[in-house]
Structures are given as structure tokens and as C-alpha cells.
Design a protein around this motif. Structure first.
Motif, PDB file in Angstrom:
ATOM      1  N   GLY A 151     -20.657 -18.226  47.201  1.00 30.65           N
ATOM      2  CA  GLY A 151     -21.259 -19.555  47.248  1.00 30.65           C
ATOM      3  C   GLY A 151     -22.626 -19.550  47.914  1.00 30.65           C
ATOM      4  O   GLY A 151     -23.015 -18.586  48.579  1.00 30.65           O
ATOM      5  N   VAL A 152     -23.348 -20.645  47.742  1.00 28.46           N
ATOM      6  CA  VAL A 152     -24.703 -20.761  48.279  1.00 28.46           C
ATOM      7  C   VAL A 152     -24.720 -20.755  49.799  1.00 28.46           C
ATOM      8  O   VAL A 152     -25.562 -20.116  50.422  1.00 28.46           O
ATOM      9  CB  VAL A 152     -25.363 -22.054  47.737  1.00 28.46           C
ATOM     10  CG1 VAL A 152     -26.676 -22.322  48.473  1.00 28.46           C
ATOM     11  CG2 VAL A 152     -25.602 -21.945  46.245  1.00 28.46           C
ATOM     12  N   SER A 153     -23.790 -21.444  50.415  1.00 23.36           N
ATOM     13  CA  SER A 153     -23.796 -21.581  51.874  1.00 23.36           C
ATOM     14  C   SER A 153     -23.524 -20.264  52.595  1.00 23.36           C
ATOM     15  O   SER A 153     -23.855 -20.126  53.773  1.00 23.36           O
ATOM     16  CB  SER A 153     -22.781 -22.635  52.312  1.00 23.36           C
ATOM     17  OG  SER A 153     -21.471 -22.252  51.936  1.00 23.36           O
ATOM     18  N   ARG A 154     -22.913 -19.284  51.900  1.00 22.71           N
ATOM     19  CA  ARG A 154     -22.597 -18.005  52.527  1.00 22.71           C
ATOM     20  C   ARG A 154     -23.465 -16.857  52.013  1.00 22.71           C
ATOM     21  O   ARG A 154     -23.219 -15.699  52.313  1.00 22.71           O
ATOM     22  CB  ARG A 154     -21.123 -17.664  52.295  1.00 22.71           C
ATOM     23  CG  ARG A 154     -20.155 -18.670  52.896  1.00 22.71           C
ATOM     24  CD  ARG A 154     -18.723 -18.251  52.668  1.00 22.71           C
ATOM     25  NE  ARG A 154     -17.784 -19.215  53.237  1.00 22.71           N
ATOM     26  CZ  ARG A 154     -16.460 -19.100  53.144  1.00 22.71           C
ATOM     27  NH1 ARG A 154     -15.934 -18.065  52.498  1.00 22.71           N
ATOM     28  NH2 ARG A 154     -15.673 -20.012  53.688  1.00 22.71           N
ATOM     29  N   ALA A 155     -24.469 -17.203  51.230  1.00 26.37           N
ATOM     30  CA  ALA A 155     -25.312 -16.164  50.645  1.00 26.37           C
ATOM     31  C   ALA A 155     -26.254 -15.542  51.667  1.00 26.37           C
ATOM     32  O   ALA A 155     -26.656 -14.384  51.537  1.00 26.37           O
ATOM     33  CB  ALA A 155     -26.121 -16.736  49.479  1.00 26.37           C
ATOM     34  N   ALA A 156     -26.603 -16.306  52.691  1.00 25.19           N
ATOM     35  CA  ALA A 156     -27.553 -15.836  53.705  1.00 25.19           C
ATOM     36  C   ALA A 156     -26.959 -16.023  55.094  1.00 25.19           C
ATOM     37  O   ALA A 156     -25.859 -16.552  55.264  1.00 25.19           O
ATOM     38  CB  ALA A 156     -28.875 -16.591  53.579  1.00 25.19           C
ATOM     39  N   LEU A 157     -27.719 -15.592  56.089  1.00 26.37           N
ATOM     40  CA  LEU A 157     -27.266 -15.716  57.474  1.00 26.37           C
ATOM     41  C   LEU A 157     -27.129 -17.169  57.878  1.00 26.37           C
ATOM     42  O   LEU A 157     -26.237 -17.535  58.641  1.00 26.37           O
ATOM     43  CB  LEU A 157     -28.257 -14.992  58.403  1.00 26.37           C
ATOM     44  CG  LEU A 157     -27.914 -14.973  59.891  1.00 26.37           C
ATOM     45  CD1 LEU A 157     -26.607 -14.217  60.124  1.00 26.37           C
ATOM     46  CD2 LEU A 157     -29.057 -14.318  60.685  1.00 26.37           C
ATOM     47  N   ARG A 158     -28.014 -18.013  57.347  1.00 26.90           N
ATOM     48  CA  ARG A 158     -27.985 -19.446  57.650  1.00 26.90           C
ATOM     49  C   ARG A 158     -27.586 -20.219  56.401  1.00 26.90           C
ATOM     50  O   ARG A 158     -28.071 -19.925  55.302  1.00 26.90           O
ATOM     51  CB  ARG A 158     -29.352 -19.911  58.161  1.00 26.90           C
ATOM     52  CG  ARG A 158     -29.760 -19.241  59.469  1.00 26.90           C
ATOM     53  CD  ARG A 158     -31.165 -19.625  59.899  1.00 26.90           C
ATOM     54  NE  ARG A 158     -31.522 -18.991  61.157  1.00 26.90           N
ATOM     55  CZ  ARG A 158     -31.983 -17.750  61.262  1.00 26.90           C
ATOM     56  NH1 ARG A 158     -32.141 -17.005  60.178  1.00 26.90           N
ATOM     57  NH2 ARG A 158     -32.294 -17.242  62.442  1.00 26.90           N
ATOM     58  N   PRO A 159     -26.737 -21.221  56.513  1.00 25.53           N
ATOM     59  CA  PRO A 159     -26.202 -21.928  55.335  1.00 25.53           C
ATOM     60  C   PRO A 159     -27.227 -22.723  54.544  1.00 25.53           C
ATOM     61  O   PRO A 159     -27.011 -23.007  53.372  1.00 25.53           O
ATOM     62  CB  PRO A 159     -25.127 -22.848  55.930  1.00 25.53           C
ATOM     63  CG  PRO A 159     -25.525 -23.023  57.360  1.00 25.53           C
ATOM     64  CD  PRO A 159     -26.166 -21.726  57.773  1.00 25.53           C
ATOM     65  N   PHE A 160     -28.357 -23.093  55.172  1.00 26.95           N
ATOM     66  CA  PHE A 160     -29.350 -23.903  54.474  1.00 26.95           C
ATOM     67  C   PHE A 160     -30.631 -23.122  54.185  1.00 26.95           C
ATOM     68  O   PHE A 160     -31.717 -23.681  54.135  1.00 26.95           O
ATOM     69  CB  PHE A 160     -29.683 -25.153  55.297  1.00 26.95           C
ATOM     70  CG  PHE A 160     -28.493 -26.028  55.561  1.00 26.95           C
ATOM     71  CD1 PHE A 160     -27.865 -26.686  54.515  1.00 26.95           C
ATOM     72  CD2 PHE A 160     -27.982 -26.176  56.840  1.00 26.95           C
ATOM     73  CE1 PHE A 160     -26.757 -27.493  54.742  1.00 26.95           C
ATOM     74  CE2 PHE A 160     -26.874 -26.970  57.076  1.00 26.95           C
ATOM     75  CZ  PHE A 160     -26.256 -27.629  56.022  1.00 26.95           C
ATOM     76  N   ALA A 161     -30.486 -21.818  53.956  1.00 30.56           N
ATOM     77  CA  ALA A 161     -31.654 -20.985  53.692  1.00 30.56           C
ATOM     78  C   ALA A 161     -32.077 -21.040  52.230  1.00 30.56           C
ATOM     79  O   ALA A 161     -33.193 -20.659  51.890  1.00 30.56           O
ATOM     80  CB  ALA A 161     -31.369 -19.534  54.091  1.00 30.56           C
ATOM     81  N   PHE A 162     -31.185 -21.512  51.363  1.00 34.97           N
ATOM     82  CA  PHE A 162     -31.482 -21.577  49.930  1.00 34.97           C
ATOM     83  C   PHE A 162     -31.902 -23.000  49.583  1.00 34.97           C
ATOM     84  O   PHE A 162     -31.083 -23.909  49.520  1.00 34.97           O
ATOM     85  CB  PHE A 162     -30.236 -21.169  49.135  1.00 34.97           C
ATOM     86  CG  PHE A 162     -30.438 -21.143  47.644  1.00 34.97           C
ATOM     87  CD1 PHE A 162     -31.293 -20.222  47.071  1.00 34.97           C
ATOM     88  CD2 PHE A 162     -29.746 -22.029  46.830  1.00 34.97           C
ATOM     89  CE1 PHE A 162     -31.469 -20.191  45.689  1.00 34.97           C
ATOM     90  CE2 PHE A 162     -29.911 -21.999  45.452  1.00 34.97           C
ATOM     91  CZ  PHE A 162     -30.777 -21.078  44.887  1.00 34.97           C
ATOM     92  N   ILE A 163     -33.209 -23.205  49.361  1.00 36.96           N
ATOM     93  CA  ILE A 163     -33.727 -24.568  49.180  1.00 36.96           C
ATOM     94  C   ILE A 163     -34.720 -24.662  48.013  1.00 36.96           C
ATOM     95  O   ILE A 163     -35.832 -25.181  48.180  1.00 36.96           O
ATOM     96  CB  ILE A 163     -34.401 -25.064  50.472  1.00 36.96           C
ATOM     97  CG1 ILE A 163     -35.369 -23.992  51.019  1.00 36.96           C
ATOM     98  CG2 ILE A 163     -33.370 -25.419  51.512  1.00 36.96           C
ATOM     99  CD1 ILE A 163     -36.177 -24.450  52.230  1.00 36.96           C
TER     100      ILE A 163
END
Length: 221
Positions: free
Chosen positions: A83-95
Motif C-alpha cells: 500500500g501507499v502508506s507503507r511504501a516509504a519511511l513516512r506514510p505521507f511521502a507519496f504526494i
């Protein structure tokens, strides 16, 4: 306890979603956005007065190795497998479409059109980059390839309806249906969470999805 078993269509849909998300991470259409502080606020060690305009560098955030890992500049759709929220270290990094109350209102429709287009293309063609392709992303309002993106398309042979081809076509046809149905569900869930959208855009969006649904069946014939 309710359990859901992933089907073949679910797997294809998830893979398509991961590919689209990773493409938007590496090459977001809008490379930056601006927000204005409505009140005095503290961000870590920084004090931001009311009225200050902040530039949010979307492209830089999406390529930050501290957030996305050492392969931040590489194409790796697998990072979105959880999922998007777990793709990076921070959940809101994909914007790629912004975040919060000012998120792009066309996000769901844009993603739906992208997935449907890819599904239709994969049903009918194989394709690869032309030898003349030059990788040179540049910015003119939006991010785009400076020298274009020449692609060589090869029609999938349909003269002899082999079992393999028939199975592939059937699979992608159901992927297209899944894209529409699931994106519709996501939209109505989002609309229900935002009551102001019910009266303003309910009828318009119903017409949009009816149109796309008819378009899918025309393209699959």
C-alpha cells in the motif's frame, strides 16, 4: 472473522496499481506545490508566521533516499506492495496529487483513466521504447519528456485464436472491469466522507462513470 481470498484479477489489479504509483513517484506531473500558513505554526525547530507561503518540492520528496531508501532513484513497483502508506519511511511521502483538503479533485478519475488505458493497450499490443528515445525529463509548467517518448507498438496476433491469447484477452478484460468497479467504490467512499461533494458533483460523477463503463465494453469488443 471475515477472510478475503485474492483472485487472479485482484493480483493483476494490484500489480497495475503498483506500476502506476511508482511511475507517479519517479515522475510526478507537478513537481512542486505551494501552501500558505493560515496561522502561526511551529514545524520542528522552525517558526512559520501566518501568511507565509511554503514551497513543497514534490519531486525532491519522492526522490529522497532518507525516505524511500537507497533505491529511491530506481523503478521498483514492489515498494508499493503493502500500500501507499507503507511504501516509504513516512506514510505521507507519496504526494503526486497533493495532500489534505487541497488534494487534486481529479485524482481518482486520472488514475482510473490511466489504468484503463494501460489495460486496453496490453490487450492489443506489445510495446517498447524506440531506439531514438532520449531520457531527458524537463519542466514547462508540468514534468514531461523534452524529446518526446517514441514508442514502437506491435499488434498482438489475433488471426489464430490460440488458447494463450484468448486467456490473456479475457484476463485483461476483467482487469478493466475491476479497475472501473474498484475506482468507483473508492470514489463513493471518498464522497461519503466529504458531504459537500454529494450535492455538488453526485449527478456529474454518475454520468462520468456510466460513460466510462460504456467505453470499456466498446473497447473490449
Amino acid at each position: 472473522m471475515w477472510h478475503y481470498v485474492l483472485t487472479f484479477i485482484d493480483i493483476w489489479y494490484l500489480q497495475l496499481t503498483m506500476i502506476v504509483n511508482e511511475s507517479l513517484r519517479l515522475y510526478p506531473p507537478t513537481i512542486a506545490t505551494i501552501r500558505r500558513a493560515k496561522a502561526d505554526v511551529e514545524l520542528g525547530a522552525f517558526k512559520i508566521p501566518c501568511g507565509t507561503e511554503l514551497l513543497i518540492p514534490i519531486l525532491a520528496v519522492h526522490h529522497d533516499q532518507a525516505t524511500w531508501g537507497s533505491d529511491a532513484t530506481e523503478f521498483n513497483p514492489g515498494r508499493f506492495s503493502n500500500g501507499v502508506s507503507r511504501a516509504a519511511l513516512r506514510p505521507f511521502a507519496f504526494i503526486p496529487f497533493g495532500l489534505g483538503a487541497r488534494t487534486c479533485v481529479g485524482q481518482n478519475l486520472a488514475l482510473l483513466q490511466t489504468k484503463l488505458t494501460l489495460a486496453i493497450m496490453l490487450t492489443r499490443f506489445t510495446f517498447k521504447l524506440a531506439p531514438t528515445y532520449r531520457h531527458a525529463p524537463t519542466v514547462l509548467m508540468l514534468l514531461y519528456p523534452q524529446y518526446g517518448a517514441p514508442i514502437i507498438f506491435q499488434p498482438i496476433a489475433t488471426a489464430t485464436a490460440t488458447t494463450t491469447t484468448t486467456t490473456s484477452d479475457c484476463s485483461w478484460s476483467w482487469v478493466m472491469r475491476a479497475c472501473l468497479c474498484r475506482s468507483s467504490v473508492y470514489w463513493f467512499e471518498f464522497r461519503d466522507q466529504n458531504p459537500e461533494l454529494k450535492t455538488k458533483k453526485k449527478k456529474k460523477n454518475i454520468y462520468i462513470y456510466i460513460y466510462i463503463y460504456i467505453y470499456i465494453y466498446i473497447c473490449m469488443d
